[in-house]
Each structure stands twice: as structure tokens, then as C-alpha cells.
Design a protein around this motif. Sequence first.
Motif, PDB file in Angstrom:
ATOM      1  N   LEU A 103       0.829  -1.216   0.000  1.00 26.43           N
ATOM      2  CA  LEU A 103       0.000   0.000   0.000  1.00 26.43           C
ATOM      3  C   LEU A 103       0.862   1.265   0.000  1.00 26.43           C
ATOM      4  O   LEU A 103       0.506   2.270  -0.625  1.00 26.43           O
ATOM      5  CB  LEU A 103      -0.933   0.011   1.215  1.00 26.43           C
ATOM      6  CG  LEU A 103      -2.093  -0.989   1.150  1.00 26.43           C
ATOM      7  CD1 LEU A 103      -2.766  -1.121   2.516  1.00 26.43           C
ATOM      8  CD2 LEU A 103      -3.119  -0.578   0.094  1.00 26.43           C
ATOM      9  N   LYS A 104       2.014   1.228   0.690  1.00 23.72           N
ATOM     10  CA  LYS A 104       2.862   2.424   0.782  1.00 23.72           C
ATOM     11  C   LYS A 104       3.472   2.824  -0.559  1.00 23.72           C
ATOM     12  O   LYS A 104       3.691   4.001  -0.800  1.00 23.72           O
ATOM     13  CB  LYS A 104       4.013   2.191   1.769  1.00 23.72           C
ATOM     14  CG  LYS A 104       3.615   2.201   3.224  1.00 23.72           C
ATOM     15  CD  LYS A 104       3.029   3.514   3.694  1.00 23.72           C
ATOM     16  CE  LYS A 104       4.063   4.582   3.984  1.00 23.72           C
ATOM     17  NZ  LYS A 104       3.438   5.739   4.681  1.00 23.72           N
ATOM     18  N   SER A 105       3.796   1.842  -1.395  1.00 22.74           N
ATOM     19  CA  SER A 105       4.597   2.192  -2.567  1.00 22.74           C
ATOM     20  C   SER A 105       4.009   1.760  -3.908  1.00 22.74           C
ATOM     21  O   SER A 105       4.513   2.162  -4.946  1.00 22.74           O
ATOM     22  CB  SER A 105       6.007   1.607  -2.435  1.00 22.74           C
ATOM     23  OG  SER A 105       5.941   0.208  -2.330  1.00 22.74           O
ATOM     24  N   LYS A 106       2.955   0.958  -3.922  1.00 18.64           N
ATOM     25  CA  LYS A 106       2.455   0.448  -5.208  1.00 18.64           C
ATOM     26  C   LYS A 106       0.951   0.627  -5.416  1.00 18.64           C
ATOM     27  O   LYS A 106       0.470   0.471  -6.531  1.00 18.64           O
ATOM     28  CB  LYS A 106       2.771  -1.055  -5.335  1.00 18.64           C
ATOM     29  CG  LYS A 106       4.222  -1.366  -5.599  1.00 18.64           C
ATOM     30  CD  LYS A 106       4.628  -1.088  -7.032  1.00 18.64           C
ATOM     31  CE  LYS A 106       4.393  -2.307  -7.915  1.00 18.64           C
ATOM     32  NZ  LYS A 106       4.970  -2.108  -9.257  1.00 18.64           N
ATOM     33  N   ALA A 107       0.219   0.907  -4.369  1.00 18.24           N
ATOM     34  CA  ALA A 107      -1.234   1.018  -4.541  1.00 18.24           C
ATOM     35  C   ALA A 107      -1.562   2.370  -5.175  1.00 18.24           C
ATOM     36  O   ALA A 107      -0.881   3.370  -4.918  1.00 18.24           O
ATOM     37  CB  ALA A 107      -1.935   0.869  -3.201  1.00 18.24           C
ATOM     38  N   PRO A 108      -2.591   2.413  -6.011  1.00 22.52           N
ATOM     39  CA  PRO A 108      -2.916   3.658  -6.724  1.00 22.52           C
ATOM     40  C   PRO A 108      -3.527   4.733  -5.816  1.00 22.52           C
ATOM     41  O   PRO A 108      -4.736   4.942  -5.790  1.00 22.52           O
ATOM     42  CB  PRO A 108      -3.914   3.204  -7.803  1.00 22.52           C
ATOM     43  CG  PRO A 108      -3.807   1.719  -7.849  1.00 22.52           C
ATOM     44  CD  PRO A 108      -3.386   1.287  -6.483  1.00 22.52           C
TER      45      PRO A 108
ATOM     46  N   GLU B   3       6.182  11.169  -2.545  1.00 26.75           N
ATOM     47  CA  GLU B   3       6.463   9.930  -3.271  1.00 26.75           C
ATOM     48  C   GLU B   3       7.041   8.911  -2.295  1.00 26.75           C
ATOM     49  O   GLU B   3       7.576   9.289  -1.253  1.00 26.75           O
ATOM     50  CB  GLU B   3       7.442  10.196  -4.421  1.00 26.75           C
ATOM     51  CG  GLU B   3       6.784  10.987  -5.537  1.00 26.75           C
ATOM     52  CD  GLU B   3       7.564  10.927  -6.840  1.00 26.75           C
ATOM     53  OE1 GLU B   3       8.489  10.105  -6.954  1.00 26.75           O
ATOM     54  OE2 GLU B   3       7.242  11.712  -7.744  1.00 26.75           O
ATOM     55  N   PRO B   4       6.936   7.631  -2.619  1.00 28.22           N
ATOM     56  CA  PRO B   4       7.502   6.629  -1.722  1.00 28.22           C
ATOM     57  C   PRO B   4       9.000   6.871  -1.535  1.00 28.22           C
ATOM     58  O   PRO B   4       9.688   7.295  -2.462  1.00 28.22           O
ATOM     59  CB  PRO B   4       7.273   5.299  -2.451  1.00 28.22           C
ATOM     60  CG  PRO B   4       6.322   5.585  -3.544  1.00 28.22           C
ATOM     61  CD  PRO B   4       6.348   7.049  -3.820  1.00 28.22           C
TER      62      PRO B   4
END
Lengths: 79, 152
Positions: free
Chosen positions: B114-119, B134-135
Motif C-alpha cells: 500500500l505504501k509504494s504500489k497502490a494507486p 512519493e515513496p
Amino acid sequence: MARVLLFGPLRDLAGWRERTIEAGSLSALKAAIAAEDAALAEALDGPGVQVALDQALVRGDPKLAAGSEVAFLPPMSGG
Amino acid sequence: MSITLTEEPFDAGALLSDFTRGRTETGAVATFTGIARAEQGSTATLELEAYPGFTEAEIGRIAEQARARFGLDDLLILHRVGEIAPGEPIVFVATAAGHRRAAFEACDFLMDYLKSKAPFWKKEHGPGGARWIEPTDADHADRARWEQETDR
């Protein structure tokens, strides 16, 4: 006519969130955008920007149909 | 499996009670609650944007991976969108499994995703203006841990 959606910083840069643009392919769509907003067009090709066509991630230069939904998705961060 | 986006604040305790109720074979429930930080006054509000439909579908894909990989009985993900004040919860993840290790690991896996790939797109508004988040490298490294564990 493709329905174009911008998210995150792309939306701020463009000053719009949603527009319809006449284009038969993703590359034609980007060219149409570049003709009026070069900075936005450059950002659409920026690092980490993904493209979703009708809510599925795509690569390359897909054809667009009437009513296609094209979303430009900059790097994502939730939580 | 439940995946929900909401514009409303939520009560993590109530969600946990509901999620746990009536389970007789689940030996372990793990949860994570993410809370918006004030960052010593530099963040007045967070703005969370999603792509309705696409965001839920993408989270659902990863949730299904988590369910299969860790052998979960069930999971729940609730994620805020819209304006979020410091101190308010942003995200709640609950995982149910037969034993604790699977529940802990699945919860960790889902949060790294969720922190780095979820839209989602996250903007901090503060006295110094607004900026998109940004992550971090650490976020990417956290998520990469799960891709290296190929022998699971």
C-alpha cells in the motif's frame, strides 16, 4: 474521443483533471497534448508514470477507441 | 475479503471488534493502523487521491495474492481518501489466519504494498505550501523484501 484522466502532480501541472481529446492511439493522444502543453507532455513521459487504458495498465502504443478512458498515473504512495 | 475506500474518519477498535467476531477457527488476527502525522506543525492536512474503481481492483489483486501466499482465512483493508487531519487514521489492515506468523507477515506485506504500489497520490498541505509525497527508498526496499523471498 478519449476521456483523459490525470492524477496527483500531473493534475496540478496541467491545471485540469479530466478532458476529452480526439486521438486514435496513445502516441497520437500524447502528440495532441504536446501541441498545446509541452511541459505536461514531458511530464507524461516522466519517470514512473504508468498508463491505464479502460482501467488496466498498458505499455507501448495501444489503439484508442471511441469512449476509451486513458489515465496517466504518476508514482503512487498510500498508507 | 473486504476492500473499502472511505472519505470518513473511522474507529480502528470498532473495525477490529467486527472483524474478529464470530471466528472460531481463526487463531490469529493481526492489524495495522496508519495515522496522519502533524510533523511538528509542518503538515496541516493530508490529501489522498484515488482512482475510483481502479484503486479497489488493484488492491484486490494484491489482497488475493496475500490470501493465497499466507493462507489467510480473511482480510480487511480500509483506506481513507480526501482530506485527513493529523491524528486521524489513514489506513486499517486486518488479517486473519490459523496462526500468528501468517497473520503478522500478511499484514506487513499488505502495508508495504500500500505504501509504494497502490494507486493513491498523497499531498501534504502545510504553512509552507503543498507538496506531493512519493515513496521513499526505504518504502521501496521494504516492498522488495517480499519479491526476494521466492522460496516461500
